[in-house]
Design an enzyme around this catalytic site. Structure first.
Site, short mmCIF file in Angstrom:
data_model
loop_
_atom_site.label_atom_id
_atom_site.label_comp_id
_atom_site.label_asym_id
_atom_site.label_seq_id
_atom_site.Cartn_x
_atom_site.Cartn_y
_atom_site.Cartn_z
N PHE A 38 -14.90 4.97 -21.27
CA PHE A 38 -14.93 5.30 -19.85
C PHE A 38 -13.58 5.91 -19.47
O PHE A 38 -12.53 5.41 -19.88
CB PHE A 38 -15.21 4.04 -19.02
CG PHE A 38 -15.48 4.36 -17.59
CD1 PHE A 38 -16.73 4.81 -17.19
CD2 PHE A 38 -14.48 4.27 -16.64
CE1 PHE A 38 -16.98 5.15 -15.87
CE2 PHE A 38 -14.72 4.59 -15.32
CZ PHE A 38 -15.97 5.04 -14.93
N ASP A 95 -13.05 -4.11 -23.02
CA ASP A 95 -13.53 -3.82 -21.67
C ASP A 95 -15.01 -4.20 -21.66
O ASP A 95 -15.82 -3.61 -22.38
CB ASP A 95 -13.33 -2.32 -21.38
CG ASP A 95 -13.85 -1.91 -20.00
OD1 ASP A 95 -14.75 -2.59 -19.47
OD2 ASP A 95 -13.38 -0.88 -19.48
N TYR A 102 -19.35 -5.39 -10.51
CA TYR A 102 -20.35 -4.75 -9.65
C TYR A 102 -21.55 -4.20 -10.42
O TYR A 102 -22.44 -3.62 -9.82
CB TYR A 102 -19.73 -3.64 -8.78
CG TYR A 102 -18.78 -2.70 -9.50
CD1 TYR A 102 -19.25 -1.72 -10.34
CD2 TYR A 102 -17.40 -2.82 -9.32
CE1 TYR A 102 -18.38 -0.87 -10.99
CE2 TYR A 102 -16.52 -1.98 -9.97
CZ TYR A 102 -17.01 -1.00 -10.81
OH TYR A 102 -16.14 -0.17 -11.45
N ARG A 113 -29.59 8.28 -17.92
CA ARG A 113 -29.17 6.92 -18.29
C ARG A 113 -29.97 5.91 -17.48
O ARG A 113 -30.08 6.03 -16.25
CB ARG A 113 -27.68 6.85 -17.91
CG ARG A 113 -26.88 5.77 -18.53
CD ARG A 113 -25.43 5.99 -18.19
NE ARG A 113 -25.13 5.64 -16.80
CZ ARG A 113 -24.07 4.96 -16.39
NH1 ARG A 113 -23.19 4.54 -17.27
NH2 ARG A 113 -23.86 4.71 -15.11
#
Ligand SMILES: Cc1ncc(COP(=O)(O)O)c(C=O)c1O
Length: 388
Positions: free
Chosen positions: A106, A175, A200, A347
């Site tokens: 990311f 991560d 989230y 996705r």
């Protein structure tokens, strides 16, 4: 399903980006705003135990990633948390000069690593995603990887890579943004050094909810929080001139806890009460297996980029198609919400807490119809939205 608010007619396959709204959150937020803040005012820092929110939430997240709550700090964003742990890791290996990250990670992970390398005069080394351990050497301070890839949903072998990093004398950071709440993670068994993750996605804490940081208790006494704010002080209200870190992960705090966001997150995590990580994984694999099988059977012209082996798959399925953006938009118009990642990836996330196999079948029905009717070629989808 009853534990979540999902709009009528929506099949939500984007819980890997923003989790759905848990049913208990609106009431809890209203109570915090109207009663605790509105009526209690500043007294609520004590009366409503606002200061304890991060520790209470840490206790709820900890079992999802195989650690103790006392070894977890909740606060700041994933990006800031990455900064803090990367600086701390580099300082723990002062004789080593390299930070290793994966080029497909990311973006924020790579950007933060580059920033830390620049700040501390280190080298940033990009590893081969097919074998991140090949980049290890006696100059590497930290290997930092995203456990589940945000584009493809591919999952690294966390224990094996952690062991290889340690064998090379490096520290290991994970991560867990795309893992916690959907994929089993046992940081303690793997004896990793650092982990960060957002709340989230599968944890459903709401847009921009605070991140968590885990530091192995084996090294907590040796690392220093590089952002030494007053809430990480051993006695914040002594208002002392000099910084004296609070012991353990309390010293990893920086500023005032974001009470509204933390309250929503605390209520959201109640959705995990009585749910085992093993059951979540079983459901997640059932959903992704079914989606893949349905795609194989009913959809042509796509390339599934998510690994088929369970051990290498997170909780999402992605496929490549030249008009992937149009496909995602046409599906959204039909109430099937997934997302698009540049340049050609559609996705779909499968949040095991609130999706059913019927949802999966219905989503594929819509996908088949979109392609048959060429809805994805609608000129309205030629221009991309800012958030894809
Ligand atoms: C792997 C990973 N790391 C970090 C982030 C985001 O970091 P932040 O919470 O600081 O925006 C994301 C967001 O999608 C992510 O997927």
């Amino acid at each position: 399903m009853s534990g979540f608010h999902l709009p009528e007619g929506v099949i939500y396959l984007d819980g890997n980006s923003l989790g759905a709204l848990p049913a208990g959150v609106p009431g809890r937020l209203a109570d915090v705003v109207e009663r605790e803040w509105g009526e209690g005012l500043i007294r609520s820092w004590n009366d409503a135990r606002w200061m304890e929110l991060p520790a209470r939430i840490a206790d709820r997240i900890a079992p999802l990633v195989g650690v103790r709550g006392e070894d977890v700090h909740v606060g700041e964003s994933t990006s800031v948390s990455l900064f803090k742990t990367m600086v701390a890791a580099a300082r723990l290996r002062p004789d080593r000069t390299v930070l290793v990250v994966e080029p497909g990670t990311f973006p924020t992970d790579g950007y933060i690593a580059a920033g830390v390398a620049d700040l501390l005069g280190l080298e940033l080394r990009w590893c081969d995603p097919a074998d991140p351990t090949a980049a290890l050497g006696d100059d590497v301070a930290l290997l930092s990887l995203t456990h589940v890839d945000f584009r493809s949903g591919a999952m690294f072998d966390l224990p094996t890579i952690t062991a290889a990093a340690h064998a090379a004398g490096a520290l290991m950071q994970w991560d867990l943004c795309h893992s916690a709440g959907a994929v089993p993670v046992d940081l303690t068994a793997a004896d990793a050094d650092f982990a960060v993750g957002c709340t989230y996605k599968y944890l459903n804490g709401g847009p921009g909810s605070p991140a968590y940081t885990w530091i192995n208790p084996r090294i907590q006494g040796q690392v220093r929080n590089p952002i030494t704010g007053w809430i990480g002080h051993s006695a914040p209200f002594a208002m002392a001139r000099d910084f004296d870190a609070a012991p353990g992960m309390r010293g990893w705090a920086t500023g005032t806890p974001p009470v509204l966001a933390l309250s929503a997150l605390e209520a959201a995590l109640e959705a995990f009460d009585g749910v085992s990580v093993a059951d979540l994984r079983t459901r997640s694999l059932e959903l992704t297996d079914l989606f893949i099988a349905q795609l194989d059977e009913r959809v042509t012209g796509i390339e599934i980029v998510t690994p088929r082996e369970h051990a290498r798959r997170g909780s999402q399925v992605s496929f490549r198609h030249p008009q992937a953006y149009g496909i995602v938009q046409a599906l959204i118009a039909r109430g099937v919400i997934g997302d698009f990642r540049d340049p050609d990836i559609a996705r779909f996330g499968f949040a095991p807490l609130y999706l059913t196999t019927d949802d999966v079948r219905a989503a594929v029905d819509h996908l088949v119809a979109v392609l048959e009717n060429e809805e994805h070629l609608d000129p309205a989808y030629a221009e991309r939205n800012a958030v894809t």
